[in-house]
Design an enzyme around this catalytic site. Sequence first.
Site, mmCIF file in Angstrom:
data_model
loop_
_atom_site.group_PDB
_atom_site.id
_atom_site.type_symbol
_atom_site.label_atom_id
_atom_site.label_comp_id
_atom_site.label_asym_id
_atom_site.label_seq_id
_atom_site.Cartn_x
_atom_site.Cartn_y
_atom_site.Cartn_z
ATOM 1 N N GLY A 122 0.960 -1.257 0.086
ATOM 2 C CA GLY A 122 0.148 0.114 -0.058
ATOM 3 C C GLY A 122 0.883 1.261 -0.075
ATOM 4 N N ALA A 123 2.153 1.240 0.935
ATOM 5 C CA ALA A 123 2.848 2.443 0.988
ATOM 6 C C ALA A 123 4.246 1.826 1.491
ATOM 7 C CB ALA A 123 2.341 3.572 1.998
ATOM 8 N N MET A 124 5.356 2.742 1.584
ATOM 9 C CA MET A 124 6.483 2.260 2.140
ATOM 10 C C MET A 124 7.097 3.595 2.520
ATOM 11 S SD MET A 124 8.768 0.242 2.476
ATOM 12 C CE MET A 124 10.086 0.579 3.475
ATOM 13 N N GLU A 125 7.633 3.303 3.733
ATOM 14 C CA GLU A 125 8.189 4.572 4.545
ATOM 15 C C GLU A 125 9.595 4.713 4.279
ATOM 16 O OE1 GLU A 125 7.526 1.262 5.391
ATOM 17 O OE2 GLU A 125 8.891 0.797 7.324
ATOM 18 N N HIS A 181 0.664 6.192 9.321
ATOM 19 C CA HIS A 181 1.334 5.018 9.368
ATOM 20 C C HIS A 181 2.726 5.093 8.945
ATOM 21 C CE1 HIS A 181 1.883 0.380 9.338
ATOM 22 N NE2 HIS A 181 2.840 0.809 8.671
ATOM 23 N N GLU A 182 2.621 5.634 7.819
ATOM 24 C CA GLU A 182 4.197 6.008 7.233
ATOM 25 C C GLU A 182 5.012 7.023 8.071
ATOM 26 O OE1 GLU A 182 4.936 3.247 5.706
ATOM 27 O OE2 GLU A 182 2.996 2.722 5.021
ATOM 28 N N HIS A 200 6.464 5.866 11.078
ATOM 29 C CA HIS A 200 7.841 4.906 10.792
ATOM 30 C C HIS A 200 8.994 6.048 10.662
ATOM 31 C CE1 HIS A 200 6.592 0.701 10.355
ATOM 32 N NE2 HIS A 200 5.823 1.045 9.163
ATOM 33 N N GLU A 210 6.217 -2.641 12.728
ATOM 34 C CA GLU A 210 4.686 -2.838 11.904
ATOM 35 C C GLU A 210 3.457 -2.546 12.875
ATOM 36 O OE1 GLU A 210 4.590 -1.633 9.155
ATOM 37 O OE2 GLU A 210 6.462 -2.490 8.078
#
Length: 964
Positions: free
Chosen positions: A350-353, A386-387, A390, A409
Amino acid sequence: MGKGFYISKPLGVVAIILCAGALATIIALSVVYSQEKAKNKNEISPTDGGATSKPTVTTAAPSNEPWDKYRLPKSLTPEYYNVILWPRLTLNMTTGLYIFTGESTVDFVVIEETDLILIHSNKLNYTQLDNGHLAKLTTVNSRAEAPTIKKSWLQTTTQYLVLELNGKLKKDQKYQLYTSFTGELADDLGGFYRSEYMEDGEKKIVATTQMQPTDARKSFPCFDEPAMKAVFDITLLHDHGTIALSNGKQKETSNITMNGHSVQKTVFEQTPKMSTYLLAFIVSDFGYINNTIGDVMIRIFARKPAIDAGQGQYALNKTGPILKFFESYYNSTYPLPKSDQIALPDFNAGAMENWGLITYRETALLYDEEFSSNANKERIATIIAHELAHMWFGNLVTLRWWNDLWLNEGFASYVEYLGAHEAEPDWNVKDLIVLNDVHRVFAVDALASSHPLSSKEEDIQRPEQISELFDAISYSKGASVLRMLSDFLTEDVFTMGLRTYLKAFSFGNTVYTDLWEHLQTAVNTNGTELPDSVKNIMNTWVLQMGFPVVTIDTTTGAVSQKHFLLDPESEVTAPSPYNYEWIVPIKWMKTGQKETPIWLTKKSDTISAMNTSGLDWVLANLDVVGYYRVNYDEGNWERLLQTLSNNHTLIPVINRAQLVDDAFNLARAKIIPTVLALSTTKYLINDRDYMPWKSALNNLDFFYLMFDRTEVYGPMQDYLKKQVTPLFKYYKELTHNWTKVPNGHMDQYNQVNAISLACRTGLEECQTLAQTWFKEWMDTGKNQIPSNLRSTVYCNAIAAGGAKEWEFALSAFQNATIAIEADKLRAALACSKQPWLLNRYLEYTLNPDIIRKQDATSTIVYIAGNVIGQSLAWDFVRAQWSYIFSQYGGGSFSFSNLINGVTERFSTEFELQQLKQFKADNSEVGFGSGTLAVDQSIERTIANIKWIEENKNNVLAWFDKEAK
Ligand code: BES
Ligand code: ZN
């Protein structure tokens, strides 16, 4: 054999400048790319081209050499990298491939004397250098000569570039390793990869990265483990008119000439000390919008038409406040000067930090009032939160190894609700963790094939083992137990410990017990009373799988706990260090009044205050902050049911959802009768709140799965139709005959529940509404369907329709201007009742020109969710297994979702045999990151078979009676 691409002098010059003289002897290098790709996993593609490279190819025979181990030796530690990458956004006609070339240096320090260098490298082809090897070694800050290289080769199984040296590297001495390499810019969603999209009839290419967990090594040679932190100087070469992005701010750009054509060179500011999995490199011709919050530059990037249509605005508006929230929550200023977020047409997760450059799939970042539902909007707010969470927890402070992924996570999955609440304070979004995470993960954690949150470091070695950790246990159980911890410590104590933890380990690495220690210090400072240390309490939740059901007998005040298993006959073979007992915090109320919380620290106890008389009722696990289920004596269940039907508002809304979910699951585990569970849905005829309804629908979904091919189906439909009709009418009135949007976020959600259940149970008015709306759209070309209702309306209209409706939806899917709309149609296309259309659709999932690779597995799962599509999807997956495995087997979420999804409805002996056969047939190919999912599916199927046998008759009788 492929013809070479040559890196001419200018790139050598760039390298010389950037590497501050270290590469002063570099002459023009040539990189040759071979068209021949690896033929099997143990073989690399030899780079070719006469005088250039000829690396040794090894076929790994099992041995115990250091290069056969998946973990790096501790002898070397990197400090600094200088990486130059040049992705080509046009197809090379000779090779028929998209490629990138690169050069890198890495400075490392020797911790223990060694004559061996192992550095991660995967699917890269190296230029043979003037020393005859794949790399060149020099000393740093020393006149001494570095040892010469004896032998260099690529160890493909363990993904290393291996250098054997003729002498020892000296302890505490710094060395520099130089390499020049080429890789394919494939459409495989991992490492440095390409994403494609159409704009104004023209195909466009983006070069982008996804490094986590183990693909940084696919873009340049690196010590690719999270504890091997270093600082990075990144330079990207790219065509004029494109923009280059990376973790740091653009520092300088200039024009240079490469191979006779002029390109732009963008140099980025040096990164802080960080892990390789958080790096990102992107070249695109995207547009952006920006603002500044304090000293931080915030930008949202996307395809130009999306930016022009204002689709990045919501994300931009919410990022600042969320970032500010986390700064104060962590008591730590955002560690970087900028925060970029980019929406990519092809993106696996979905997404990456990535630190300072967060990547998203388009649906997770882009918002448009006309197309996006409130659920889409909520996802954007929570995923950004969320990201961003992180950026500190995970990026600034990083767990030492992937075995502790659950803390990384799980933590972000908990605080994403806090961040989203800050962005949208009116939504009550924090309540939703109970449905989205606690209830969701209870379903898997109640299986004997579940696993503890924490894994041993030595058990997690291979990339697939790492990928497999990205599961519901790490995310949702992690989030649930951290929420419980924060609640029993109090938010103040929790943040106090969290803040000192982040401060102590900034730019460093930790293990999960480091957090417990800091929380313990906060507990001690604060004088918080606990029955045991933070570590001992949390160990019971972290080191053993599963969770307890707490049973309260209000006739005696006896409180006890037991490992909750969905199938009580399943065999738990995994030993537990705590014998499946937990230290359980219990918040509770008596007849609507909150009572003093208690702890259950042993198997059973007597709490006299819970011994009630008369009409008093006990309700435990208030707001479901505890990670456990609750059961009561029959009398108390009766009084709770009475209260629900007399005045349900006496019971908090989250607990109404809990009573339904606990009852249904206790019934599945044969702890209470199924009819008692069904009884918890009777009062819903009077409830208008979202959470209890959603909880009921989630559980009734199981009934649909088990019974929609049996005679229970009819009476069940009648009963549910009766229950939902008042809700449907309520929303019809509230929205002035479906013309207005309900005010509250939860009301908007429950309106969707009302319509989807009403249509599903065959309420004619609902079906007419859906079909009329859809027909209007087909006839006029104008889509008037409210965005919140589109998913369910599309699905119902397509289910009721034939080829005409399906084709219309397919072309709307293909022409959608926003991914969020395409996604709704993609899901709805799976609702057709025509097997031939569903089969055609299944075929499309393997054609990336129709269904993007990122969406393939979820589309198959959508089709399997349809009663008509289930067996088609199962046949399809079995027939295409090797291909599907080769494409998605290493991926993180998608693969286990695929296996769980296509087997969800399994409930017959025949299906069980098929599943076991499938496991046996493919034992050689394997199941990659879905290995655990296969066992879970078998266990679920066995439980389902037994459940149907035992429940069919009484369930049928109950629906029959209640439908009247
Ligand atoms: N770090 C992950 C992304 C990721 C997942 C990378 C799996 C590699 C393998 C990211 O922080 C994440 O968790 N993303 C979630 C969204 C979140 C809101 C649960 C996702 O991608 O779904
Ligand atoms: Zn995450």
